[in-house]
Design a protein around this motif. Structure first.
Motif, PDB file in Angstrom:
ATOM      1  N   ILE A 184       7.345   2.781  -2.862  1.00 23.77           N
ATOM      2  CA  ILE A 184       7.629   1.857  -3.956  1.00 23.77           C
ATOM      3  C   ILE A 184       8.098   2.617  -5.191  1.00 23.77           C
ATOM      4  N   ALA A 185       7.444   3.743  -5.484  1.00 20.29           N
ATOM      5  CA  ALA A 185       7.847   4.548  -6.638  1.00 20.29           C
ATOM      6  C   ALA A 185       9.280   5.058  -6.476  1.00 20.29           C
ATOM      7  N   SER A 232       0.807  -1.224   0.000  1.00 19.19           N
ATOM      8  CA  SER A 232       0.000   0.000   0.000  1.00 19.19           C
ATOM      9  C   SER A 232       0.837   1.269   0.000  1.00 19.19           C
ATOM     10  N   ASN A 233       2.130   1.164   0.267  1.00 22.38           N
ATOM     11  CA  ASN A 233       2.996   2.344   0.346  1.00 22.38           C
ATOM     12  C   ASN A 233       3.507   2.684  -1.056  1.00 22.38           C
ATOM     13  N   ARG A 234       2.601   3.199  -1.885  1.00 18.24           N
ATOM     14  CA  ARG A 234       2.930   3.437  -3.279  1.00 18.24           C
ATOM     15  C   ARG A 234       4.020   4.492  -3.452  1.00 18.24           C
TER      16      ARG A 234
END
Length: 231
Positions: free
Chosen positions: A208-209, A203-205
């Protein structure tokens, strides 16, 4: 960076591989179950899924204490223990070398530990106990006389080092501190001949990006499980 099949197997069991590898000097337990000291962190692991291994893990816990397991498949039975599935995490691995950081940073030490714990408490990068800073090298950025950001190391299977505790003080966000520290941490691990890896919630987009922009790719999903003595 191609990953050797043996390293894939180690990364599937990062806690066990670390306590059998680079952190063997910290390991408590025996051949069936191991854990980190309580003042370092809650992570523990088993040699296999046998009843004897679960019993060995139970023997390492105090009443009311919980251990955190990181496994490729979710455990479904645990003699003597109560299991609580937690949100899974993505394990990401670095695929390219990176240039040295261009900002001023320092290697953090024992004298910085109180500030490191305070910063971790503000940003919640994961379990950060009294001696977590002893797991590896931590780099920090100071601004206005205070610790503004840091990035460190956690699990150390042979041939790999986990990047962890990448956090920035809320008052110092927007300065690209996390990017620079992550890049430098990755570069230093690679310079030692080790494979950098890290864990992040799906959920930690935003995180991650950032990791993807620095060449990290998802290797696989791992399961987190809380284990404590049955009441």
């Amino acid at each position: 960076m191609p990953i050797h099949p043996a390293l894939h197997a180690a990364l599937d069991r990062p806690v066990w591989s670390a306590l059998e590898g680079g952190h063997r000097h910290l390991a408590l337990g025996g051949p069936l179950a191991k854990r980190y000291p309580r003042e370092i962190g809650p992570f523990a692991a088993l040699a296999d899924d046998s009843p004897q291994a679960w019993e060995a893990l139970a023997a390492l816990l105090l009443p009311g204490e919980a251990a955190m397991l990181v496994t490729a498949t979710a455990p479904v039975r645990a003699p003597g223990l109560s299991l609580t599935p937690l949100d899974p995490v993505l394990q990401m691995v670095a695929t390219r070398d990176l240039a040295p950081a261009t900002l001023s940073f320092s290697v953090l030490g024992e004298a910085d530990a109180p500030e490191m714990r305070e910063l971790a408490g503000l940003t919640n990068p994961g379990p950060f106990a009294q001696r977590t800073h002893e797991l590896g090298e931590f780099l920090g950025v100071r601004a206005g006389g205070r610790l503004a950001a840091m990035a460190g190391e956690r699990m150390r299977p042979d041939g790999a080092v986990e990047v962890s505790a990448v956090c920035v003080h809320p008052e110092h966000r927007g300065q690209a501190y996390a990017r620079h520290l992550l890049a430098e941490r990755t570069r230093r691990i690679m310079a030692q001949g080790n494979q950098p890896f890290l864990h992040v919630y799906p959920s930690n987009r935003g995180a991650i990006a950032l990791y993807e922009s620095l060449g990290y790719v998802v290797r696989r999903q791992l399961h987190l499980t809380r284990a404590e003595l049955s009441s």
